[in-house]
Design a protein around this motif. Structure first.
Motif, mmCIF file in Angstrom:
data_model
loop_
_atom_site.group_PDB
_atom_site.id
_atom_site.type_symbol
_atom_site.label_atom_id
_atom_site.label_comp_id
_atom_site.label_asym_id
_atom_site.label_seq_id
_atom_site.Cartn_x
_atom_site.Cartn_y
_atom_site.Cartn_z
ATOM 1 N N GLY A 133 -1.692 -2.840 18.683
ATOM 2 C CA GLY A 133 -1.581 -2.400 17.291
ATOM 3 C C GLY A 133 -0.410 -1.442 17.165
ATOM 4 N N THR A 162 5.936 -6.756 11.960
ATOM 5 C CA THR A 162 5.052 -7.036 10.827
ATOM 6 C C THR A 162 5.181 -8.515 10.488
ATOM 7 O OG1 THR A 162 6.858 -6.200 9.466
ATOM 8 C CG2 THR A 162 4.924 -4.787 9.671
ATOM 9 N N ILE A 175 0.477 -12.228 6.327
ATOM 10 C CA ILE A 175 -0.782 -12.959 6.483
ATOM 11 C C ILE A 175 -0.683 -14.220 5.628
ATOM 12 C CG2 ILE A 175 -3.282 -12.846 6.142
ATOM 13 C CD1 ILE A 175 -2.996 -9.749 6.389
ATOM 14 N N ASP A 207 -7.648 -11.441 6.262
ATOM 15 C CA ASP A 207 -7.104 -10.401 7.148
ATOM 16 C C ASP A 207 -8.129 -9.918 8.173
ATOM 17 O OD1 ASP A 207 -5.938 -8.113 8.226
ATOM 18 O OD2 ASP A 207 -6.085 -6.918 6.396
ATOM 19 N N THR A 208 -9.246 -9.362 7.672
ATOM 20 C CA THR A 208 -10.180 -8.680 8.579
ATOM 21 C C THR A 208 -10.897 -9.675 9.489
ATOM 22 O OG1 THR A 208 -11.742 -8.691 6.773
ATOM 23 C CG2 THR A 208 -10.564 -6.632 7.172
ATOM 24 N N ARG A 212 -8.451 -10.311 12.391
ATOM 25 C CA ARG A 212 -8.338 -9.144 13.289
ATOM 26 C C ARG A 212 -9.643 -8.906 14.037
ATOM 27 N NH1 ARG A 212 -7.304 -4.290 10.807
ATOM 28 N NH2 ARG A 212 -7.372 -5.047 8.661
ATOM 29 N N GLY A 241 -3.762 -3.665 10.784
ATOM 30 C CA GLY A 241 -3.622 -4.205 9.431
ATOM 31 C C GLY A 241 -2.477 -3.496 8.725
ATOM 32 N N TRP A 292 0.095 -8.203 9.112
ATOM 33 C CA TRP A 292 -0.485 -7.661 10.334
ATOM 34 C C TRP A 292 0.622 -6.906 11.036
ATOM 35 C CZ3 TRP A 292 -2.201 -13.256 10.687
ATOM 36 C CH2 TRP A 292 -3.481 -13.407 10.136
ATOM 37 N N ARG A 293 0.223 -5.873 11.784
ATOM 38 C CA ARG A 293 1.214 -5.104 12.542
ATOM 39 C C ARG A 293 0.905 -5.259 14.031
ATOM 40 N NH1 ARG A 293 1.280 0.714 10.806
ATOM 41 N NH2 ARG A 293 -0.963 0.463 10.618
#
Ligand code: PLP
Length: 370
Positions: A15, A308, A311, A317-318, A321, A334, A344-345
């Motif tokens: 991350g 970066t 998405i 997203d979640t 991840r 995120g 996303w990072r």
């Protein structure tokens, strides 16, 4: 029953930080404690100071590590350099530039924000116009590696602007130090701070900070005492230099960790380490693009240490991840601020920057997006 001991699960930290710490750094933290004024501990502090100068590429006398995470370095720099009524220009292209601006306001500065779109570098021409329009600017501030967007702002043009307009240049190198070229003296930067948990690959806990003689002069010539006691650089320097005046109980184990982390950086060699980050970062970016994904930061300014990626439409997203974390043991970040839910990072910092991690992430993400 409350948990009495905690054994963390195995994670691959990819991350925006913390990155994985080197086992030698973790081992250093288990060494017996010494008193914060014990001559042997003071030798460790001196070692940190000398190695920090090498890693930061500076001969600045005032080179220390403030107690606290990267934000403590930011707050120490801003609160000590800005006095009520001082004019400050902050080039902002993401979340952390805005944090600097807010701190400068809290210090009583008259702050001009120069905004660039999130994903692009700060625009030097617009900043120069703002500095000229404000007149008598004391401090110009930028973030070298904007962790919220994955974009680099090259420092040299801002050093020239600061010099020509008699301002001090403050540069946030929290994400770049140890992973990308940071050359404090060659840049002509006056105040630079970083953190330990990114490309230095130690736990979060202290913040490297260096001040040029010009910046130190400005700190010492303040008319009003700075608005923080704990991060008052004149008091901190009196502990870090040969005066050894007690100020706070140093975070002993974190100083051991910093010492070991800096040794590892210098054993690898700065150029070799920067090249490793560059290679792995570009491999990841090429892999993501080959999967049909879109990189968010502007081409030519993409950080090798933090990527970066947008998405894709219709992807949650979640959920992705969460699956990466729980099925594959991989942490990615995120989006922050206006990029929340949009990118996303993915970090490749310090110990986490390996070809193996690039392949693991591409493979796991590829399976989840299939
Ligand atoms: N500046 C930048 C560019 C960062 O990425 C961060 C943290 O992610 C900070 C400042 C703040 O550092 P910390 O979270 O260690 O306090």
């Amino acid at each position: 029953m409350p948990m009495t001991t905690f054994t963390p699960p195995t994670r691959i930290l990819m991350g925006p930080g913390p990155s994985g710490a080197h086992p030698r750094v973790l081992a250093a933290m288990t060494r017996p404690l010494l008193g914060h004024l014990d001559p042997d501990f003071l030798r460790v502090m001196d070692g940190c100071r000398a190695m920090l100068r090498e890693v930061l590429q500076t001969e600045n006398e005032v080179t220390i590590a403030t107690p606290g995470t990267g934000t403590s370095g930011m707050e120490a720099a801003v609160m000590n350099l800005v006095e009520p009524g001082d004019r400050v220009v902050v080039g902002i292209c993401g979340y952390f530039g805005e944090r600097i601006a807010q701190m400068a306001e809290r210090a009583g500065g008259e702050v001009t924000r120069v905004q660039s779109p999130w994903g692009q570098p700060v625009d030097a021409a617009v900043v120069e116009a703002a500095v000229r329009a404000a007149g008598g600017v004391k401090l110009l501030a930028i973030v070298h590696a904007e962790t919220s967007t994955g974009a680099e702002t090259p420092v040299e043009p801002f050093a020239r602007i600061a010099r020509e307009h008699g301002a001090l240049l403050l540069v946030d190198c929290v994400t770049s130090l140890g992973g990308m070229p940071v050359r404090v003296d060659a840049w002509g930067a006056d105040a630079v701070y970083s953190g330990t948990q990114k490309c230095l690959s130690a736990p979060p806990g202290v913040a490297p900070l260096t001040l040029s003689p010009r910046a130190w002069d400005a700190v010492r010539r303040r008319e009003t005492p700075c608005n923080t006691w704990y991060l008052d650089l004149q008091l901190l320097e009196a502990y870090w230099d040969e005066r050894r005046v007690y100020h706070h109980t140093a975070p002993i184990s974190m100083v051991y960790a910093l010492h070991e982390a800096l040794s590892l950086v210098l054993e690898e060699g700065l150029e070799t380490r920067w090249a490793r980050h560059e290679r792995n970062g570009r491999a990841l970016q090429a892999g993501l693009e080959a999967m049909g994904l879109t990189l968010h930061a502007q081409a030519g300014y993409r950080l090798p240490v933090l990527t970066t990626v947008r998405i894709p439409e219709g992807v949650e997203d979640t959920a992705v991840r969460g699956a990466l974390l729980h099925r594959h043991g991989i942490e990615i970040g995120g989006g922050l601020g206006e990029l929340k839910g949009r990118v996303w990072r993915i970090g490749l910092m310090g110990e986490s920057s390996t070809p193996g991690n690039v392949l693991l992430l591409l493979n796991a993400l590829g399976k989840l997006l299939r």
